[in-house]
Design a protein around this motif. Structure first.
Motif, short mmCIF file in Angstrom:
data_model
loop_
_atom_site.label_atom_id
_atom_site.label_comp_id
_atom_site.label_asym_id
_atom_site.label_seq_id
_atom_site.Cartn_x
_atom_site.Cartn_y
_atom_site.Cartn_z
N GLU A 179 0.86 -1.21 0.02
CA GLU A 179 0.06 0.07 0.15
C GLU A 179 0.82 1.27 -0.08
N ALA A 180 2.06 1.04 0.34
CA ALA A 180 3.10 2.42 0.42
C ALA A 180 3.65 2.60 -0.94
N CYS A 181 3.29 1.65 -1.84
CA CYS A 181 3.76 1.90 -3.28
C CYS A 181 2.93 2.97 -3.97
N ASN A 182 3.72 3.96 -4.78
CA ASN A 182 3.00 5.11 -5.43
C ASN A 182 2.45 4.75 -6.93
N ASN A 183 2.78 3.69 -7.34
CA ASN A 183 2.40 3.23 -8.83
C ASN A 183 2.41 2.07 -8.98
N LEU A 184 1.93 1.49 -10.04
CA LEU A 184 1.65 0.19 -10.45
C LEU A 184 2.92 -0.68 -10.66
N ARG A 185 3.93 0.17 -11.11
CA ARG A 185 5.22 -0.52 -11.27
C ARG A 185 5.98 -1.19 -10.21
N ASP A 186 5.93 -0.24 -9.08
CA ASP A 186 6.59 -0.60 -7.77
C ASP A 186 5.60 -1.65 -7.17
N LYS A 187 4.40 -1.67 -7.41
CA LYS A 187 3.75 -2.49 -6.51
C LYS A 187 3.82 -3.83 -7.29
N CYS A 191 4.94 -7.41 -5.33
CA CYS A 191 3.87 -8.43 -5.49
C CYS A 191 4.80 -9.72 -6.14
N LEU A 192 5.68 -9.04 -6.84
CA LEU A 192 6.06 -10.32 -7.89
C LEU A 192 7.10 -10.93 -6.92
N MET A 193 8.03 -10.34 -6.26
CA MET A 193 9.15 -10.87 -5.35
C MET A 193 8.36 -11.49 -4.09
N TYR A 194 7.31 -11.08 -3.66
CA TYR A 194 6.78 -11.77 -2.45
C TYR A 194 6.14 -13.02 -2.84
N VAL A 240 8.67 -20.54 -12.91
CA VAL A 240 7.66 -20.19 -11.61
C VAL A 240 6.43 -20.19 -11.96
N ASP A 241 5.40 -20.72 -11.17
CA ASP A 241 3.78 -20.57 -11.41
C ASP A 241 3.76 -19.33 -10.61
N VAL A 242 2.65 -18.50 -11.13
CA VAL A 242 2.12 -17.30 -10.11
C VAL A 242 0.50 -17.46 -10.35
N SER A 243 0.19 -16.50 -9.63
CA SER A 243 -1.56 -16.42 -9.56
C SER A 243 -1.85 -15.68 -10.67
N SER A 244 -3.15 -15.56 -11.06
CA SER A 244 -3.82 -14.90 -12.03
C SER A 244 -3.74 -13.33 -11.73
N SER A 245 -3.75 -12.94 -10.45
CA SER A 245 -3.49 -11.62 -9.99
C SER A 245 -2.29 -11.09 -10.18
N ILE A 246 -1.23 -11.75 -10.33
CA ILE A 246 0.12 -11.06 -10.61
C ILE A 246 0.10 -10.90 -12.17
N VAL A 247 -0.54 -11.67 -12.94
CA VAL A 247 -0.63 -11.56 -14.29
C VAL A 247 -1.75 -10.50 -14.89
N SER A 248 -2.40 -10.39 -13.74
CA SER A 248 -3.41 -9.24 -14.02
C SER A 248 -2.64 -7.95 -13.62
N LEU A 249 -1.90 -7.71 -12.84
CA LEU A 249 -1.18 -6.79 -12.29
C LEU A 249 -0.06 -6.16 -13.38
N TYR A 250 0.51 -7.49 -14.05
CA TYR A 250 1.39 -7.09 -15.17
C TYR A 250 0.70 -6.54 -16.35
N THR A 251 -0.60 -6.98 -16.53
CA THR A 251 -1.34 -6.35 -17.68
C THR A 251 -1.68 -4.88 -17.41
N ASP A 252 -2.18 -4.51 -16.01
CA ASP A 252 -2.54 -3.33 -15.72
C ASP A 252 -1.27 -2.19 -16.01
N TYR A 253 -0.15 -2.72 -15.38
CA TYR A 253 0.91 -1.98 -15.29
C TYR A 253 1.53 -1.73 -16.69
N PHE A 254 1.45 -2.63 -17.50
CA PHE A 254 1.78 -2.40 -19.10
C PHE A 254 0.68 -1.51 -19.80
#
Length: 359
Positions: A179-187, A191-194, A240-254
């Protein structure tokens, strides 16, 4: 003496140890070229250069030739590192060690690797830095790939390191950091590392082709020619398998932030620096310092790797699966780092064994 950063014509970075006359220290330079030839990362070469600069300062101060060394001299070097007497003044008053045992062991590992190389190339005699023994799963010599199948060696001069608890974050702390992130890239970075336990070098080296959106997977690849000098520590590719939320976050960022930027890299400068250039380590360190100050939580890129692995362990994952997900080449590495249990973990498992509810 100083360690000088060098940018080569192909934009690859290396490091030189310069003497007091600003000339490269020849034996260290030869060793550095060996590291480069064996494709060691620039960060490894940088660390080794700084460690060997200290060693050369010790040799110069005591007027010792690097080829005329014995185990006693190396033991004196350890005491020199502990005392912090780099100015040549010896205190008669007992003082606390200037460096931790872990730091000194890292420095000695560089010195041992240096002499291991030069003894194998015939420049110096074998200093008997290593002791032979059966492989315990905890150590591989610097040139293990050359000597595999032979007796395993461990360093004679190695200080005992106190065991420290692994730092991890709680789920509420992770949420607070996100929540402390100011933009989608940083978020997306957080999220990706976590969620994957990826190292920051692997994250910064990601290309768009590595994001397998249709399969909810991310390909972690070793590349030695990244513009930002980011590297995957392991040379083995890993899916590495990831959740659909990670893929959605990548799409939103892009879509919403990446926009018209033309780059193969996933994480690029968007608001400062050279726009469109791949992010570098320094930018991420600055991000984490800002988040730490904003939240009051001491966060580093690697803490998310520890947190992810710890959560998998507590969820009942077998170490072999955690090893595969983190990309460790040896399961013993995974066990040594992550097979840790807190008193709360012990309490919960005992309650589970007894069929009780743990409050």
């Amino acid at each position: 003496m100083k360690v000088q950063k060098v940018v080569k014509p192909d934009n690859q970075i290396s490091w030189l140890v310069l003497d007091d006359k600003f000339k490269p220290v020849a034996p260290i330079l030869e060793f550095t070229k060996f590291l480069e030839a064996t494709d060691k990362s620039p960060n490894t070469i940088k660390a080794y250069s700084h460690h060997l600069k200290l060693y050369w300062q010790f040799l110069t101060q005591d007027d010792i030739s690097w080829t005329d060394i014995c185990i006693e001299d190396l033991a004196n070097f350890i005491r020199w590192l502990q005392s912090g007497d780099q100015d040549g003044v010896i205190s008669i008053v007992k003082r606390d060690a200037k460096r931790t045992n872990k730091t000194i062991n890292l420095i000695m590992a560089a010195v041992s690797a240096f002499y291991d190389y030069h003894s194998r190339s015939g420049k110096v005699a074998d200093l008997k830095i290593y002791r032979d023994g059966a492989f315990s799963g905890k150590y591989k010599s610097f040139l293990h790939h050359i000597t595999s199948g032979k007796s395993i060696q461990s360093r004679v001069l190695k200080l005992k390191e106190p065991k420290r608890g692994l730092k991890t974050l709680t789920k509420p702390q992770v949420q607070q950091v996100i929540e402390a992130c100011n933009n989608l890239r940083d978020k997306f970075i957080i999220c990706l590392m976590y969620e994957t336990g990826m190292r920051i070098g692997q994250v910064l080296g990601l290309r768009h082709e590595d994001i397998k959106s249709g399969d909810n997977q991310i390909a972690i690849r070793f590349r030695s020619n990244n513009e930002n000098n980011a590297r995957s520590k392991s040379r083995e590719d890993n899916l590495v398998d990831v959740s659909s939320s990670i893929v959605s976050l990548y799409t939103d960022y892009f879509i919403h932030e990446y926009g018209e930027v033309e780059s193969d890299y996933v994480f690029v400068n968007l608001w400062d620096g050279e726009i469109g250039a791949p992010m570098k380590y320094g930018s991420v360190i600055t991000l984490f310092k800002r988040i730490s100050k904003k939240t009051g939580i001491d966060v580093t890129p690697h803490i998310f790797r520890h947190t992810h692995a710890t959560e998998l362990l507590r969820a009942g994952w077998d170490l072999a699966y955690i090893q595969k997900r983190l990309g460790h080449s040896d399961i013993q590495t995974t066990a040594n780092i992550y097979a840790h249990l807190s008193s709360d973990d012990m309490k919960k498992e005992l309650a589970k064994f007894r069929g009780e509810k743990c409050h």
